[in-house]
Design a protein around this motif. Structure first.
Motif, PDB file in Angstrom:
ATOM      1  N   VAL A  46       7.326   1.224   8.228  1.00  0.00           N
ATOM      2  CA  VAL A  46       8.247   2.212   8.792  1.00  0.00           C
ATOM      3  C   VAL A  46       9.508   1.545   9.348  1.00  0.00           C
ATOM      4  N   THR A  47       9.368   0.337   9.843  1.00  0.00           N
ATOM      5  CA  THR A  47      10.549  -0.378  10.331  1.00  0.00           C
ATOM      6  C   THR A  47      11.488  -0.686   9.169  1.00  0.00           C
ATOM      7  N   PHE A  48      10.923  -1.195   8.087  1.00  0.00           N
ATOM      8  CA  PHE A  48      11.738  -1.414   6.884  1.00  0.00           C
ATOM      9  C   PHE A  48      12.364  -0.095   6.428  1.00  0.00           C
ATOM     10  N   SER A  49      11.553   0.947   6.342  1.00  0.00           N
ATOM     11  CA  SER A  49      12.004   2.238   5.856  1.00  0.00           C
ATOM     12  C   SER A  49      13.149   2.802   6.706  1.00  0.00           C
ATOM     13  N   PHE A  50      13.010   2.700   8.023  1.00  0.00           N
ATOM     14  CA  PHE A  50      14.046   3.234   8.909  1.00  0.00           C
ATOM     15  C   PHE A  50      15.392   2.566   8.634  1.00  0.00           C
ATOM     16  N   PHE A  51      15.419   1.245   8.636  1.00  0.00           N
ATOM     17  CA  PHE A  51      16.688   0.543   8.465  1.00  0.00           C
ATOM     18  C   PHE A  51      17.250   0.702   7.058  1.00  0.00           C
ATOM     19  N   ALA A  52      16.393   0.670   6.057  1.00  0.00           N
ATOM     20  CA  ALA A  52      16.861   0.846   4.679  1.00  0.00           C
ATOM     21  C   ALA A  52      17.390   2.259   4.458  1.00  0.00           C
ATOM     22  N   TYR A  70      11.959   8.543  14.885  1.00  0.00           N
ATOM     23  CA  TYR A  70      11.428   8.385  13.530  1.00  0.00           C
ATOM     24  C   TYR A  70      10.043   7.744  13.566  1.00  0.00           C
ATOM     25  N   VAL A  71       9.927   6.662  14.316  1.00  0.00           N
ATOM     26  CA  VAL A  71       8.659   5.944  14.401  1.00  0.00           C
ATOM     27  C   VAL A  71       7.588   6.799  15.076  1.00  0.00           C
ATOM     28  N   ALA A  72       7.959   7.534  16.106  1.00  0.00           N
ATOM     29  CA  ALA A  72       6.983   8.383  16.804  1.00  0.00           C
ATOM     30  C   ALA A  72       6.407   9.441  15.858  1.00  0.00           C
ATOM     31  N   PHE A  73       7.263  10.092  15.106  1.00  0.00           N
ATOM     32  CA  PHE A  73       6.807  11.122  14.176  1.00  0.00           C
ATOM     33  C   PHE A  73       5.944  10.529  13.068  1.00  0.00           C
ATOM     34  N   MET A  74       6.455   9.483  12.429  1.00  0.00           N
ATOM     35  CA  MET A  74       5.719   8.880  11.323  1.00  0.00           C
ATOM     36  C   MET A  74       4.440   8.202  11.814  1.00  0.00           C
ATOM     37  N   GLY A  75       4.480   7.643  13.009  1.00  0.00           N
ATOM     38  CA  GLY A  75       3.289   7.028  13.593  1.00  0.00           C
ATOM     39  C   GLY A  75       2.195   8.034  13.850  1.00  0.00           C
ATOM     40  N   ALA A  76       2.584   9.208  14.327  1.00  0.00           N
ATOM     41  CA  ALA A  76       1.600  10.266  14.547  1.00  0.00           C
ATOM     42  C   ALA A  76       0.911  10.634  13.230  1.00  0.00           C
ATOM     43  N   LEU A  90     -13.567   8.834   3.959  1.00  0.00           N
ATOM     44  CA  LEU A  90     -12.830   8.714   2.700  1.00  0.00           C
ATOM     45  C   LEU A  90     -12.707   7.254   2.292  1.00  0.00           C
ATOM     46  N   PRO A  91     -12.712   6.991   1.023  1.00  0.00           N
ATOM     47  CA  PRO A  91     -12.432   5.629   0.570  1.00  0.00           C
ATOM     48  C   PRO A  91     -10.992   5.257   0.954  1.00  0.00           C
ATOM     49  N   PRO A  92     -10.743   4.001   1.265  1.00  0.00           N
ATOM     50  CA  PRO A  92      -9.395   3.588   1.685  1.00  0.00           C
ATOM     51  C   PRO A  92      -8.294   3.969   0.706  1.00  0.00           C
ATOM     52  N   ILE A  93      -8.557   3.902  -0.582  1.00  0.00           N
ATOM     53  CA  ILE A  93      -7.520   4.243  -1.557  1.00  0.00           C
ATOM     54  C   ILE A  93      -7.115   5.709  -1.442  1.00  0.00           C
ATOM     55  N   VAL A  94      -8.056   6.581  -1.123  1.00  0.00           N
ATOM     56  CA  VAL A  94      -7.746   8.001  -0.942  1.00  0.00           C
ATOM     57  C   VAL A  94      -6.867   8.180   0.290  1.00  0.00           C
ATOM     58  N   THR A  95      -7.196   7.470   1.355  1.00  0.00           N
ATOM     59  CA  THR A  95      -6.378   7.514   2.570  1.00  0.00           C
ATOM     60  C   THR A  95      -4.943   7.104   2.252  1.00  0.00           C
ATOM     61  N   LEU A  96      -4.790   6.019   1.532  1.00  0.00           N
ATOM     62  CA  LEU A  96      -3.454   5.522   1.211  1.00  0.00           C
ATOM     63  C   LEU A  96      -2.671   6.481   0.330  1.00  0.00           C
ATOM     64  N   ILE A  97      -3.326   7.025  -0.671  1.00  0.00           N
ATOM     65  CA  ILE A  97      -2.637   7.947  -1.580  1.00  0.00           C
ATOM     66  C   ILE A  97      -2.219   9.218  -0.845  1.00  0.00           C
ATOM     67  N   SER A 103       3.535  11.608   3.694  1.00  0.00           N
ATOM     68  CA  SER A 103       4.603  10.989   4.469  1.00  0.00           C
ATOM     69  C   SER A 103       5.918  10.966   3.700  1.00  0.00           C
ATOM     70  N   LEU A 104       5.870  10.928   2.383  1.00  0.00           N
ATOM     71  CA  LEU A 104       7.099  10.992   1.592  1.00  0.00           C
ATOM     72  C   LEU A 104       7.813  12.318   1.825  1.00  0.00           C
ATOM     73  N   VAL A 105       7.084  13.407   1.685  1.00  0.00           N
ATOM     74  CA  VAL A 105       7.690  14.739   1.818  1.00  0.00           C
ATOM     75  C   VAL A 105       8.058  15.035   3.278  1.00  0.00           C
ATOM     76  N   CYS A 106       7.113  14.843   4.172  1.00  0.00           N
ATOM     77  CA  CYS A 106       7.366  15.134   5.592  1.00  0.00           C
ATOM     78  C   CYS A 106       8.411  14.182   6.167  1.00  0.00           C
ATOM     79  N   GLY A 107       8.327  12.916   5.782  1.00  0.00           N
ATOM     80  CA  GLY A 107       9.280  11.922   6.277  1.00  0.00           C
ATOM     81  C   GLY A 107      10.699  12.220   5.829  1.00  0.00           C
TER      82      GLY A 107
END
Length: 122
Positions: A46-52, A70-76, A90-97, A103-107
């Motif tokens: 998120v730090t990379f994402s914010f600055f980029a 930004y970090v507070a919202f995305m962190g939540a 859930l399997p970790p891959i499901v969590t990540l996907i 987070s793409l849409v909401c972010g």
């Protein structure tokens, strides 16, 4: 609008690689649970994402106030997904996907409508 979204997606692809890499390292190598792994992966990404996104996507100043909201919202989102993944086992891959997609849409919506609004130099 379309160009801005495609820029956001481009930053998001790099962001996802950072997030997933750290998630995997913390979860598999350090043995942390999904909530902790997701949050730590998120924190770096998120730090990379914010600055980029401030510079490349929205052509806006990267202020401390904007970073905090930004970090507070995305962190939540990251913590909620991590805890739900643990609860539902859930399997970790499901969590990540799931987290990456939501987070793409909401972010994007949150960044465009709240964080990087024109005329707001928080």
């Amino acid at each position: 609008m379309r160009t801005v979204f495609f820029r956001y997606v481009s930053v998001g692809l790099v962001n996802t690689v950072i997030h997933w890499g750290i998630f995997a390292a913390v979860f598999y190598l350090l043995g942390a649970n999904q909530a902790v792994s997701n949050f730590l992966g998120f924190a770096a990404a998120v730090t990379f994402s914010f600055f980029a996104n401030a510079r490349f996507t929205f052509d806006a100043d990267a202020t401390a106030g904007r970073y905090v909201i930004y970090v507070a919202f995305m962190g939540a989102l990251a913590v909620i997904f991590g805890f739900l993944a643990e609860f539902w086992m859930l399997p970790p891959i499901v969590t990540l996907i799931l987290f990456s997609a939501v987070s793409l849409v909401c972010g994007f919506a949150y960044a465009r409508l709240v964080v990087f609004t024109k005329g707001d130099e928080s």
